[in-house]
Motif scaffolding. Structure first.
Motif, PDB file in Angstrom:
ATOM      1  N   ASN A  46       0.813  -1.213   0.000  1.00 36.74           N
ATOM      2  CA  ASN A  46       0.000   0.000   0.000  1.00 36.74           C
ATOM      3  C   ASN A  46       0.846   1.262   0.000  1.00 36.74           C
ATOM      4  O   ASN A  46       0.469   2.269   0.587  1.00 36.74           O
ATOM      5  CB  ASN A  46      -0.926   0.026   1.226  1.00 36.74           C
ATOM      6  N   VAL A  48       1.744   2.763  -2.694  1.00 35.48           N
ATOM      7  CA  VAL A  48       1.450   3.541  -3.894  1.00 35.48           C
ATOM      8  C   VAL A  48       0.180   4.318  -3.607  1.00 35.48           C
ATOM      9  O   VAL A  48      -0.822   3.747  -3.185  1.00 35.48           O
ATOM     10  CB  VAL A  48       1.217   2.614  -5.105  1.00 35.48           C
ATOM     11  N   PHE A  49       0.237   5.608  -3.790  1.00 34.80           N
ATOM     12  CA  PHE A  49      -0.928   6.408  -3.482  1.00 34.80           C
ATOM     13  C   PHE A  49      -1.891   6.413  -4.662  1.00 34.80           C
ATOM     14  O   PHE A  49      -1.503   6.127  -5.792  1.00 34.80           O
ATOM     15  CB  PHE A  49      -0.492   7.828  -3.122  1.00 34.80           C
ATOM     16  N   GLU A  50      -3.135   6.777  -4.373  1.00 32.59           N
ATOM     17  CA  GLU A  50      -4.170   6.685  -5.405  1.00 32.59           C
ATOM     18  C   GLU A  50      -3.853   7.511  -6.643  1.00 32.59           C
ATOM     19  O   GLU A  50      -4.037   7.072  -7.762  1.00 32.59           O
ATOM     20  CB  GLU A  50      -5.521   7.117  -4.830  1.00 32.59           C
ATOM     21  N   ASP A  51      -3.359   8.726  -6.413  1.00 40.50           N
ATOM     22  CA  ASP A  51      -3.086   9.561  -7.584  1.00 40.50           C
ATOM     23  C   ASP A  51      -1.927   9.000  -8.400  1.00 40.50           C
ATOM     24  O   ASP A  51      -1.913   9.085  -9.620  1.00 40.50           O
ATOM     25  CB  ASP A  51      -2.831  11.018  -7.188  1.00 40.50           C
ATOM     26  N   GLN A  52      -0.966   8.370  -7.698  1.00 36.70           N
ATOM     27  CA  GLN A  52       0.136   7.735  -8.424  1.00 36.70           C
ATOM     28  C   GLN A  52      -0.384   6.526  -9.199  1.00 36.70           C
ATOM     29  O   GLN A  52       0.069   6.237 -10.298  1.00 36.70           O
ATOM     30  CB  GLN A  52       1.243   7.302  -7.457  1.00 36.70           C
ATOM     31  N   LEU A  74       6.566   0.834 -14.114  1.00 39.54           N
ATOM     32  CA  LEU A  74       6.488   2.277 -14.332  1.00 39.54           C
ATOM     33  C   LEU A  74       6.404   3.054 -13.015  1.00 39.54           C
ATOM     34  O   LEU A  74       6.641   4.255 -12.987  1.00 39.54           O
ATOM     35  CB  LEU A  74       5.291   2.623 -15.215  1.00 39.54           C
ATOM     36  N   LEU A  75       6.066   2.369 -11.936  1.00 46.01           N
ATOM     37  CA  LEU A  75       6.034   3.043 -10.634  1.00 46.01           C
ATOM     38  C   LEU A  75       7.425   3.471 -10.218  1.00 46.01           C
ATOM     39  O   LEU A  75       7.597   4.383  -9.434  1.00 46.01           O
ATOM     40  CB  LEU A  75       5.479   2.102  -9.552  1.00 46.01           C
ATOM     41  N   VAL A  76       8.426   2.763 -10.700  1.00 50.04           N
ATOM     42  CA  VAL A  76       9.782   3.045 -10.247  1.00 50.04           C
ATOM     43  C   VAL A  76      10.715   3.568 -11.328  1.00 50.04           C
ATOM     44  O   VAL A  76      11.777   4.071 -11.016  1.00 50.04           O
ATOM     45  CB  VAL A  76      10.420   1.809  -9.550  1.00 50.04           C
ATOM     46  N   ARG A  94      13.615   4.067  -3.285  1.00 55.61           N
ATOM     47  CA  ARG A  94      12.188   3.913  -3.011  1.00 55.61           C
ATOM     48  C   ARG A  94      11.986   3.623  -1.546  1.00 55.61           C
ATOM     49  O   ARG A  94      12.811   2.966  -0.923  1.00 55.61           O
ATOM     50  CB  ARG A  94      11.619   2.744  -3.825  1.00 55.61           C
ATOM     51  N   TYR A  95      10.868   4.104  -1.041  1.00 54.57           N
ATOM     52  CA  TYR A  95      10.608   4.013   0.390  1.00 54.57           C
ATOM     53  C   TYR A  95       9.290   3.326   0.626  1.00 54.57           C
ATOM     54  O   TYR A  95       8.280   3.690   0.051  1.00 54.57           O
ATOM     55  CB  TYR A  95      10.581   5.433   0.976  1.00 54.57           C
TER      56      TYR A  95
END
Lengths: 539, 300
Positions: A46, A48-52, A74-76, A94-95
Motif C-alpha cells: 500500500n 502507492v498512493f491513489e493519484d500515483q 512504471l512506478l519506479v 524507493r521508500y
C-alpha cells in the motif's frame, strides 16, 4: 503469517520510534523484471498512493510493455530518458514500510555500463536482491552482480528466481538454479544466501506464500526482508572522523562528527590520528542532548579534558587501539569515469572526512567480473575493477574496509574536472615506516652508516639492524681487500691505504651509480608517460 | 547499547550532511520555505551546531502570494531561534505585477520562484543551498542526489549526476558552480510527521484542521486568504473544516477535508491516506515529466 504484513495499517503509538530500518539493493539485468518486483512490493504494501496509481494507468497505456495490465515497473522507472529507452539508468531510491520495518530500496541499473551505479547503490545496502530469470538460469551478469555486491561488503543476499510463471513453476528448474548458484559463491564470502522462486508480475511469493509453488516451504520475499538480521562483520573499535570543530566561545571546544564504529563513554582515553595526541573525553553531546555514552551511527560532538590539536579530517580513536596514520594502502578500485584511472596521475583522495593528494602507484591486477579471473593492468577503464596500491601525500587514518566501512572506503577525485575517478575499498593498510624513530634512537650510528654507505646506497627507511649490518660488512670487507693488497705489496702501509680507500670510495661510487641509474629510469618512465598523453594511450 | 532506531538513523544522516556542507562550502544558505519539511530541516541544522549558533542564514524566496499565516510563522520562527533571515522577492516580477491569477501557475512559478531563487543565490553569492526536498515526493526526485551540482546558470543535468557511494560526498566544485543539498532525501512524509511529534517542532497552524474560507475550483479546495482571489461566476466562499498537507502560494495550494486538529490525529490520518501529498499541488500535473523539466530549468 506474512499476509498480516500486507497493508500499512495505522501502527500502534509506539511503533515509529521502535521501528528498524533495512536498506536493500535490487540487481538484475534489463529483462529480469527488477523494476516490476520493486513496483510489486510498493503496490502490495500500500505504498502507492491513489493519484500515483491513476498516473500509472495513464502511463501504462503510453509507455507500458504489459498490454492492458498496469505495468508496475512504471512506478519506479523515473526519468523521461529512461522511459524512452525502457531501461533503468540511474539509482532510484524507493521508500516503503510495514508495521515492523521501514525499507529503503535502491533500484539500480543492470547493464554492464552501469556497474558503477550498481556499486553506488550497494554501498549503503544491508541486503542485496539479485534477480535471476528462471528461463535463463545463472548468467555472466549474475556473476557480475554477485561480485560487485560482495566487493562492496554486502554479506546477505537473496537470489530471486523470477518469472517462475514462465517455466510453469517447475521445481526442477528452480533446484538447478539453486545448485548452480551454490557452486558459484564459495569465493564471494557471503554469510547468508536465500534462494526464492518468484513471479513479480503474477505476485507469487512476493508478499505471501504462493499456491503455485507448494514444493517451496521458505518465507515470502517481504517476510524475509521483514525478519532477516544482517551483520557487516565490522570490528567494535571506536572511530570518529572529525567533520567540524565547534568553538562558539572560549569555554567550549567540541569536535563534531558521526561515529563510524564502536562506543565511547565520558572519561574514556582517546587519541587523535594521524597527529597522535591523546586526552580524555570530558563530555558527549548528541542530538537528544548531553549523554554519558554514544555509539556507531550517532552524530556526536565530543569535548576533551586537554587542549589538543584536532581538526577536520582527523580521526578520534580509542587510545587502547590507537594505531598510526598511513601513506600506503592496497585498495580494490572501481573506475567511475570515461577517463581511465591511471597510475602516476595527481588525484585527490577523500577518505572519511579527510582529503589530501594521492596517486595510484601501480595495479597489482584487474578483475574480470564475469569469471573472476585476474590479469595484469596498467589502467582501469570505466566500470573496471582492480587491486591498486595507492599513495597518500600526507598520512591519513585508514582501516580495512571489512573492519570499518567508513574509514575503509575512499574516492579518488580528479582535481581538474572535480569528477570522482574511482571508488575504492581498502584491503590492507601498510603501517607507516618509523623513520624518525631510528634517527632518534641511534643518530651517530645512522650518520656513520650513511657516511660509509654513500648517499643512496642505503635505502630510505632502513632499520637500525640494517644500518649496523651494513656498516660492519663495509668495515670487514674493506679490511679484507686491504689485507690482500698488503700481502701482495709486502707493505702494511699500502694495505692500510687500499683498505681505507675501499671502505670510503666503494659506497660513494655505488651511491652515485644508483642515483644515475634511477634518473635514467625516471627519464624513460616520463618519456613513456608523455607518449601516452600525446596519442591518448589508445584510449 | 540499543541499536539506533529508524528515526535516529535518519536524524544522524541529515546532521552529517549539514555539517559536511558547513565544513566544505564557502557560503551556504538554508532555503526556508516555511513548510513542515523546512521546519524539520531547520531544527536539524540548529542541532548540528549546538551549543554554537547556526553558521549560515535562512533564505525565503517570497512570491507575494504565500498564506498570511506562513509569513507570520516565518518571522516568529526566526525571532524565536535568533537566526538570520533573508527574504527575497523578484523585483522584476513585482514590477510586472506577476501573479498566479493573472499569469497562470506556470509563469508565476517560473518568474517568482525559479527566477527569484536564482536572483537571490547570485545576489548573495551562495555556493550551497539546503532544501527540504525528499526523494519520496515525486518520481524524478527519487534519483536526485543528496549533493546536486548546478551549473553557473543553475541548471541541473540528470545525466551528469555524481555518484554518491557510502557517505563520501564529493564536495569539489568549480568557481560559479553550486550545490543544492537535500539532507532529508531519505525521509518520507510519515517520518517527517513522526519526527515533528517526537521533537515537538512548531509548524504552521495551516497543517491542522480548522474552519477556513474555501472556494471549490476545478475540484481543488482553495482557501481565499485575501481579497486578491476573485470569485468566478457561480463560485462562493464557504466555511469548511480543512487542513493542508503541503504549503505554497495560496491560490495554487489545495486543502483536504479533514478533522485532524492535533498531531496524533494527523499521524493517524496520514497512515490511512491513500492520496500522495503532492496531489494538492497544481504545478505537478502538467505532464508526466513536468517536475523533471522544471528542475532542469533551475526550479528547486
Amino acid at each position: 503469517m506474512a499476509e498480516a504484513a500486507l497493508k500499512i495499517v495505522p501502527a500502534p503509538e509506539a511503533a515509529p520510534a521502535a521501528k528498524s530500518l533495512l536498506r536493500f539493493i535490487t540487481c538484475g539485468s534489463v529483462d529480469d523484471g527488477k523494476s516490476t518486483l520493486l513496483g510489486r512490493l510498493l503496490w502490495e504494501t500500500n505504498s502507492v498512493f491513489e493519484d500515483q496509481a491513476e498516473a500509472l494507468e495513464r502511463d501504462s497505456k503510453r509507455f507500458g510493455t504489459t498490454g492492458d495490465v498496469p505495468d508496475l515497473a512504471l512506478l519506479v522507472d523515473g526519468l523521461a530518458a529512461e522511459r524512452e529507452q525502457g531501461i533503468t539508468i540511474d539509482v532510484a531510491y524507493r521508500y516503503f514500510g510495514t508495521p515492523k520495518r521501514a525499507f529503503i530500496a535502491a533500484d539500480t541499473p543492470g547493464h554492464e555500463q552501469y556497474t558503477r551505479n550498481m556499486a553506488t547503490g550497494a554501498s549503503t545496502a544491508d541486503v542485496a536482491i539479485i534477480l535471476v530469470d528462471a528461463r535463463k538460469g545463472i548468467l555472466p551478469q549474475t556473476r557480475r552482480h554477485s561480485y560487485i555486491v560482495s566487493m562492496i561488503g554486502v554479506r546477505d543476499v537473496i537470489i530471486a528466481v523470477n518469472k517462475m510463471d514462465l517455466v510453469d513453476y517447475s521445481e526442477e528448474v528452480f533446484r538447478k538454479i539453486e545448485a548452480d548458484y551454490a557452486a558459484l559463491v564459495p569465493t564471494l564470502g557471503f554469510t547468508n544466501i536465500h534462494v526464492l522462486p518468484l513471479s513479480a508480475r503474477a505476485g507469487d511469493n512476493v508478499t505471501g506464500p504462493s499456491e503455485k509453488t507448494p514444493w517451496y516451504k521458505g518465507p515470502s520475499l517481504l517476510h524475509l526482508l521483514e525478519t532477516m538480521e544482517t551483520r557487516t562483520g565490522e570490528d567494535a573499535k571506536f572511530r570518529l572522523p572529525v567533520q567540524w570543530v565547534n568553538r562558539p566561545h572560549l569555554d567550549f571546544r567540541g569536535f563534531s562528527g558521526t561515529i563510524a564504529s564502536g562506543e565511547i563513554r565520558v572519561g574514556d582515553a582517546i587519541t587523535v590520528l594521524p597527529r597522535g595526541q591523546s586526552s580524555r573525553v570530558s563530555g558527549i553531546l548528541l542530538p537528544s542532548g548531553e549523554a554519558q555514552a554514544a555509539q556507531g551511527g550517532d552524530a556526536a560532538t565530543l569535548t576533551f579534558t586537554d587542549e589538543i590539536d584536532c581538526s577536520r579530517g582527523d580521526v578520534i580513536v580509542s587510545s587502547a587501539s590507537a594505531g598510526k596514520g598511513t601513506r600506503h594502502v592496497n585498495v580494490r578500485l572501481l573506475a567511475l569515469t570515461e577517463t581511465p584511472a591511471q597510475p602516476g596521475k595527481a588525484y585527490l583522495v577523500k577518505l572519511g572526512t579527510a582529503m589530501t593528494g594521492a596517486r595510484i602507484e601501480s595495479f597489482e591486477y584487474a578483475v574480470d567480473v564475469h569469471d573472476y579471473s585476474t590479469k595484469p593492468a596498467s589502467a582501469l577503464p570505466m566500470n573496471g575493477i582492480g587491486l591498486a596500491r595507492v599513495y597518500f601525500e600526507t598520512p591519513l587514518y585508514a582501516s580495512r574496509y571489512k573492519d570499518c566501512r567508513i574509514t575503509g572506503s575512499l574516492l579518488l577525485i580528479d582535481p581538474v574536472t572535480n569528477e570522482a575517478v574511482a571508488l575504492g575499498v581498502i584491503e590492507s593498510v601498510q603501517a607507516e615506516v618509523a623513520q624518525t624513530g631510528t634517527e632518534e634512537d641511534l643518530p651517530v650510528l645512522r650518520h656513520l652508516g650513511r657516511a660509509f654507505s654513500g648517499i643512496g646506497a642505503l635505502p630510505d627507511g632502513a632499520s637500525q639492524p640494517d644500518v649496523i649490518r651494513y656498516t660492519v660488512w663495509r668495515l670487514w670487507s674493506g679490511a679484507l681487500v686491504g689485507l690482500v693488497a698488503g700481502l701482495f705489496a709486502q707493505s702494511f702501509l699500502a694495505g692500510a691505504l687500499v683498505a681505507l680507500a675501499d671502505i670510503i670510495l666503494r659506497p660513494i661510487l655505488r651511491g652515485t651509480h644508483d642515483r644515475l641509474f634511477s634518473r635514467w629510469q625516471a627519464y624513460r618512465a616520463q618519456r613513456e608517460q608523455e607518449k601516452l598523453s600525446v596519442d591518448g594511450g589508445g584510449i | 547499547m540499543k541499536p539506533l532506531t529508524h528515526l535516529q538513523r535518519l536524524e544522524a544522516e541529515a546532521i552529517f550532511i549539514i555539517r559536511e556542507v558547513a565544513a566544505t562550502c564557502e557560503k551556504p544558505v538554508l532555503l526556508y520555505s516555511i513548510g513542515k519539511d523546512s521546519a524539520v530541516l531547520l531544527h536539524l541544522a540548529v542541532k548540528a551546531f549546538l551549543p554554537g549558533k547556526l553558521p549560515f542564514p535562512l533564505l525565503h524566496v517570497d512570491t507575494g502570494w504565500k498564506f498570511r499565516e506562513m509569513i507570520e510563522f516565518r518571522d516568529a520562527t526566526a525571532a524565536r531561534l535568533g537566526v538570520e533571515l533573508l527574504v527575497h522577492m523578484n523585483p522584476d516580477g513585482v514590477a510586472q505585477g506577476i501573479g498566479p491569477i493573472t499569469h497562470g501557475s506556470a509563469v508565476h512559478t517560473d518568474v517568482m520562484k525559479t527566477q527569484g531563487l536564482k536572483q537571490a543565490l547570485d545576489k548573495y553569492g551562495f555556493d550551497a543551498a539546503f532544501g527540504g526536498a525528499r526523494r519520496d515526493e515525486e518520481k524524478s526526485r527519487a534519483k536526485e542526489r543528496v549533493f546536486s551540482l548546478r551549473s553557473a546558470d543553475h541548471r541541473w543535468d540528470p545525466k551528469a549526476q555524481r555518484p554518491e557511494p557510502w557517505a563520501l560526498f564529493n564536495t569539489k566544485k568549480h568557481q560559479g558552480e553550486s550545490f543544492r543539498v537535500f539532507p532529508l532525501s531519505n525521509w518520507t512524509e510519515s517520518d517527517v510527521w513522526d519526527y515533528i511529534a517526537q521533537e515537538n517542532i512548531p509548524v504552521v497552524p495551516l497543517y491542522f484542521a480548522k474552519e477556513r474560507p474555501i472556494v471549490t475550483r476545478n475540484g481543488a479546495l482553495i482557501m481565499r486568504d485575501d481579497e486578491r482571489l476573485p470569485l468566478n461566476p457561480g463560485e462562493s466562499v464557504e466555511m469548511r473544516m480543512v487542513r493542508f498537507r503541503t504549503l505554497g502560494c495560496y491560490p495554487l495550494t489545495g486543502a483536504v477535508d479533514s478533522a485532524a486538529a492535533t498531531l496524533p490525529e494527523i499521524l493517524a490520518e496520514m497512515r490511512e491516506s491513500r492520496v500522495s501529498e503532492r496531489q494538492g499541488r497544481v504545478i505537478d500535473n502538467d505532464g508526466a515529466s513536468s517536475m523533471e523539466k522544471k528542475k532542469q530549468e533551475g526550479y528547486f
